[in-house]
Design a protein around this motif. Structure first.
Motif, PDB file in Angstrom:
ATOM      1  N   GLU A   1      22.471   3.272  64.542  1.00 21.31           N
ATOM      2  CA  GLU A   1      21.518   2.429  64.085  1.00 21.31           C
ATOM      3  C   GLU A   1      21.064   1.703  65.274  1.00 21.31           C
ATOM      4  O   GLU A   1      19.763   1.434  65.238  1.00 21.31           O
ATOM      5  CB  GLU A   1      22.299   1.512  63.281  1.00 21.31           C
ATOM      6  N   ILE A   2      21.619   1.270  66.303  1.00 25.69           N
ATOM      7  CA  ILE A   2      21.112   0.781  67.352  1.00 25.69           C
ATOM      8  C   ILE A   2      19.994   1.636  67.917  1.00 25.69           C
ATOM      9  O   ILE A   2      18.842   1.041  68.391  1.00 25.69           O
ATOM     10  CB  ILE A   2      22.109   0.269  68.248  1.00 25.69           C
ATOM     11  N   ALA A   3      20.316   2.780  68.189  1.00 30.00           N
ATOM     12  CA  ALA A   3      19.525   3.851  68.771  1.00 30.00           C
ATOM     13  C   ALA A   3      18.336   3.947  68.077  1.00 30.00           C
ATOM     14  O   ALA A   3      17.025   4.046  68.455  1.00 30.00           O
ATOM     15  CB  ALA A   3      20.145   5.089  69.103  1.00 30.00           C
ATOM     16  N   VAL A   4      18.290   4.148  66.754  1.00 28.18           N
ATOM     17  CA  VAL A   4      17.202   4.017  65.788  1.00 28.18           C
ATOM     18  C   VAL A   4      16.445   2.855  65.673  1.00 28.18           C
ATOM     19  O   VAL A   4      14.945   3.212  65.795  1.00 28.18           O
ATOM     20  CB  VAL A   4      17.648   4.506  64.305  1.00 28.18           C
ATOM     21  N   GLU A   5      17.126   1.727  65.763  1.00 28.04           N
ATOM     22  CA  GLU A   5      15.961   0.608  65.679  1.00 28.04           C
ATOM     23  C   GLU A   5      15.369   0.391  67.219  1.00 28.04           C
ATOM     24  O   GLU A   5      14.345  -0.099  67.065  1.00 28.04           O
ATOM     25  CB  GLU A   5      17.088  -0.764  65.367  1.00 28.04           C
ATOM     26  N   THR A   6      16.029   0.627  68.140  1.00 24.21           N
ATOM     27  CA  THR A   6      15.614   0.498  69.478  1.00 24.21           C
ATOM     28  C   THR A   6      13.998   1.722  69.549  1.00 24.21           C
ATOM     29  O   THR A   6      13.170   1.120  70.136  1.00 24.21           O
ATOM     30  CB  THR A   6      16.467   0.924  70.348  1.00 24.21           C
ATOM     31  N   PHE A   7      14.314   2.738  68.864  1.00 19.56           N
ATOM     32  CA  PHE A   7      13.247   3.798  69.057  1.00 19.56           C
ATOM     33  C   PHE A   7      12.168   3.193  68.045  1.00 19.56           C
ATOM     34  O   PHE A   7      10.871   3.211  68.484  1.00 19.56           O
ATOM     35  CB  PHE A   7      13.668   4.944  68.706  1.00 19.56           C
ATOM     36  N   ARG A   8      12.384   2.653  66.943  1.00 16.27           N
ATOM     37  CA  ARG A   8      11.358   2.306  65.924  1.00 16.27           C
ATOM     38  C   ARG A   8      10.590   1.036  66.677  1.00 16.27           C
ATOM     39  O   ARG A   8       9.359   0.966  66.541  1.00 16.27           O
ATOM     40  CB  ARG A   8      12.154   1.440  64.496  1.00 16.27           C
ATOM     41  N   VAL A   9      11.432   0.106  67.446  1.00 13.83           N
ATOM     42  CA  VAL A   9      10.509  -0.944  68.040  1.00 13.83           C
ATOM     43  C   VAL A   9       9.690  -0.370  69.070  1.00 13.83           C
ATOM     44  O   VAL A   9       8.625  -0.873  69.235  1.00 13.83           O
ATOM     45  CB  VAL A   9      11.750  -2.077  68.566  1.00 13.83           C
ATOM     46  N   GLU A  10      10.257   0.409  70.156  1.00 14.35           N
ATOM     47  CA  GLU A  10       9.414   1.093  70.939  1.00 14.35           C
ATOM     48  C   GLU A  10       8.143   1.838  70.229  1.00 14.35           C
ATOM     49  O   GLU A  10       6.997   1.605  70.924  1.00 14.35           O
ATOM     50  CB  GLU A  10       9.907   2.270  71.702  1.00 14.35           C
ATOM     51  N   VAL A  11       8.200   2.368  69.347  1.00  9.91           N
ATOM     52  CA  VAL A  11       7.084   3.376  68.456  1.00  9.91           C
ATOM     53  C   VAL A  11       6.068   2.277  68.217  1.00  9.91           C
ATOM     54  O   VAL A  11       5.033   2.249  68.057  1.00  9.91           O
ATOM     55  CB  VAL A  11       7.654   3.977  67.404  1.00  9.91           C
ATOM     56  N   GLU A  12       6.599   1.074  67.371  1.00  6.49           N
ATOM     57  CA  GLU A  12       5.831  -0.122  66.865  1.00  6.49           C
ATOM     58  C   GLU A  12       5.099  -0.709  67.937  1.00  6.49           C
ATOM     59  O   GLU A  12       3.762  -0.720  67.798  1.00  6.49           O
ATOM     60  CB  GLU A  12       6.746  -0.964  66.097  1.00  6.49           C
ATOM     61  N   ASN A  13       5.626  -1.054  69.099  1.00  4.05           N
ATOM     62  CA  ASN A  13       4.958  -1.701  70.187  1.00  4.05           C
ATOM     63  C   ASN A  13       3.904  -0.649  70.929  1.00  4.05           C
ATOM     64  O   ASN A  13       2.954  -1.014  71.310  1.00  4.05           O
ATOM     65  CB  ASN A  13       5.858  -2.141  71.219  1.00  4.05           C
ATOM     66  N   PHE A  14       4.309   0.585  70.888  1.00  8.47           N
ATOM     67  CA  PHE A  14       3.463   1.487  71.559  1.00  8.47           C
ATOM     68  C   PHE A  14       2.219   1.747  70.815  1.00  8.47           C
ATOM     69  O   PHE A  14       1.093   1.820  71.265  1.00  8.47           O
ATOM     70  CB  PHE A  14       4.237   2.728  71.806  1.00  8.47           C
ATOM     71  N   SER A  15       2.499   2.155  69.525  1.00  9.08           N
ATOM     72  CA  SER A  15       1.166   1.843  68.501  1.00  9.08           C
ATOM     73  C   SER A  15       0.426   0.830  68.716  1.00  9.08           C
ATOM     74  O   SER A  15      -0.787   0.926  68.829  1.00  9.08           O
ATOM     75  CB  SER A  15       1.787   2.095  66.980  1.00  9.08           C
ATOM     76  N   ARG A  16       0.986  -0.514  68.930  1.00  6.52           N
ATOM     77  CA  ARG A  16      -0.182  -1.593  68.795  1.00  6.52           C
ATOM     78  C   ARG A  16      -0.790  -1.525  70.155  1.00  6.52           C
ATOM     79  O   ARG A  16      -1.749  -1.874  70.200  1.00  6.52           O
ATOM     80  CB  ARG A  16       1.156  -2.990  68.776  1.00  6.52           C
ATOM     81  N   LEU A  17      -0.036  -1.117  71.315  1.00  6.18           N
ATOM     82  CA  LEU A  17      -0.793  -0.998  72.681  1.00  6.18           C
ATOM     83  C   LEU A  17      -1.738  -0.142  72.551  1.00  6.18           C
ATOM     84  O   LEU A  17      -2.980  -0.186  73.191  1.00  6.18           O
ATOM     85  CB  LEU A  17       0.385  -0.906  73.662  1.00  6.18           C
ATOM     86  N   HIS A  18      -1.523   1.078  71.844  1.00 10.76           N
ATOM     87  CA  HIS A  18      -2.373   2.093  71.830  1.00 10.76           C
ATOM     88  C   HIS A  18      -3.680   1.651  71.138  1.00 10.76           C
ATOM     89  O   HIS A  18      -4.830   1.905  71.653  1.00 10.76           O
ATOM     90  CB  HIS A  18      -1.620   3.439  71.098  1.00 10.76           C
TER      91      HIS A  18
END
Length: 251
Positions: A16-33
């Motif tokens: 769950e930690i790994a999935v949540e970490t990746f979800r945050v990275e995807v969300e932040n990368f999407s915002r930055l994109h």
């Protein structure tokens, strides 16, 4: 059986930690994109519409006229959409910051793509200690769920100070009562629930990995900023080509 449940619980928490970490990275990368590249995509759409209109004006062909109308309709924002782009569109069109992005002039640095290593460490420690899956009683589960919701929100913002405050709060909080050994039926039910939870997380992980932003992020997991710069360079080249094409049509 008790040991097997404990191992499964810890494995699920790590997953769950790994999935949540990746979800945050995807969300932040999407915002930055969207923040960094959105103006360039908007400029390309505008140029495509102008090129189609120039071609239609030259030819008068009904098919060219239809294509020009479709291209322009794709550019026109829907009612209320401007509010979604208030960082780079204002009443006069592209904001100064957005225009600067197209011309490579210095602009305010965009938000970090991912939380810092210290933030990630604090989050992992809190998730391992306070995870709701470690609770046996319903009241304790609710307490943990409410606390982890706050932890996840602080992690998504990369707020190191708040995570430290939450860590201190957890340490000062009530110590759960020592758990009684479970009956075999309860242990079997617990393992079944853990397996179902893992299956659900696996689906979520696959959806994140297969998403457009997730796929992009996996191309440069250690340096996503570089990937954005490469895409930006490609888009700037396309803008230059479209501008030259439009200039030739309107001469």
């Amino acid at each position: 059986m008790e040991r097997a449940v404990r191992v499964a619980e810890q494995a699920l928490i790590e997953f769950e930690i790994a999935v949540e970490t990746f979800r945050v990275e995807v969300e932040n990368f999407s915002r930055l994109h969207h923040q960094k590249l959105g103006p360039m995509y908007a400029r390309l759409d505008e140029l495509d519409a102008s090129i189609a209109e120039a071609r239609a004006a030259r030819s008068g062909d009904p098919e060219d006229l239809r294509l020009a109308r479709e291209a322009r309709a794709a550019v026109l924002p829907l009612p209320g959409v401007e509010a979604l782009f208030d960082d780079w569109i204002d009443s006069d069109g592209l904001s100064p910051e957005a225009a600067a992005m197209l011309t490579e002039r210095p602009v305010r640095p965009p938000q970090r793509v991912r939380p810092s290593e210290e933030v990630r460490r604090l989050y992992r420690e809190l998730a391992r200690k306070a995870h709701p899956d470690l609770a046996r009683e319903e009241d304790e589960r609710k307490r943990r769920e409410e606390f982890i919701t706050r932890v996840n929100a602080a992690y998504a913002r990369g707020d190191e100070g708040l995570l430290r405050e939450l860590a201190a709060e957890w340490e000062a909080g009530p110590v759960p009562a020592e758990e009684r050994l479970s009956e075999s039926e309860e242990l079997y039910a617990r393992l079944e629930w853990l397996a179902q939870r893992k299956d659900m997380l696996s689906v979520l992980a696959r959806e994140l990995e297969d998403s457009a932003i997730g796929s992009m992020l996996r191309l440069a997991p250690e340096d996503p900023d570089r990937l954005l710069e490469e895409i930006a360079e490609q888009l700037r080249g396309q803008v230059t080509e479209r501008e030259a094409e439009l200039a030739a049509l309107v001469q």
